[in-house]
Design a protein around this motif. Structure first.
Motif: not given
Length: 184
Positions: A42, A158-162, A164-165, A168
């Motif tokens: 970050d 966490w933020a959605t993108a994080e 999801t990563k 994934d």
């Protein structure tokens, strides 16, 4: 988690046909399951510095390769390479690497079976319940000791993108391929 290793003797017929079969078989048995790494950072300044240093090093390398006799270009490339190494070390120091290893096939299948989809998820084509399987899979495949509780907290906060990563990566290592069906 480590891959299971066996020490059975290869079939005599196989060895007779291919003298290298015993060595090939031993190499196959020694394979470990795939590992993927997710790196979290970050510190935008450190990421930007590493990206800039990578670009400068590539430009200096190109210039040095165009004229191998140009001492100034060679020195500039060496300086840029050293600056890149420093920037990468600084980035590594503020980054958090998380490693995930593929589960053996039976364990992975059992986890999928233990987390069947809800009726709604099944209608959407899911074969498992992502909400319940996600934290369990993250914990089971983590080489860094992430617990199910930790994983659930990360997925929830966490933020959605994080998030999801993270998911994934845990799922991706289960599907990682190291094979090539090359020409015979």
């Amino acid at each position: 988690m480590t891959a299971r290793k066996t020490t059975a003797t290869p079939p005599a017929a196989a060895v007779a046909v291919d003298a290298h079969w015993a060595a090939t078989r031993a190499r196959l048995q020694a394979l470990t399951r795939p590992v993927l790494k997710l790196t979290i950072c970050d510190d935008e300044d450190a990421k930007r510095a590493a990206t800039t240093a990578r670009y400068v090093e590539q430009q200096a390398k190109n210039a040095a390769e165009l004229d191998p006799e140009d001492q100034a270009a060679q020195a500039a490339h060496q300086a840029a390479a050293a600056a890149l190494a420093d920037a990468q070390a600084a980035l590594d120091a503020v980054s958090i690497p998380l490693r995930f290893q593929a589960l053996d096939r039976k364990t992975y299948k059992a986890l999928l079976a233990a987390h069947p989809p809800t009726e709604e998820q099944a209608e959407e084509g899911y074969d498992f319940n992502l909400d319940t399987l996600g934290p369990v899979l993250i914990a089971a495949s983590s080489l860094d000791g992430i617990t199910e509780e930790d994983a659930q907290t990360y997925l929830d906060t966490w933020a959605t993108a994080e998030a999801t990563k993270l998911l994934d990566t845990a799922f991706g290592v289960q599907r990682a391929e190291r094979m090539d069906l090359g020409k015979g």
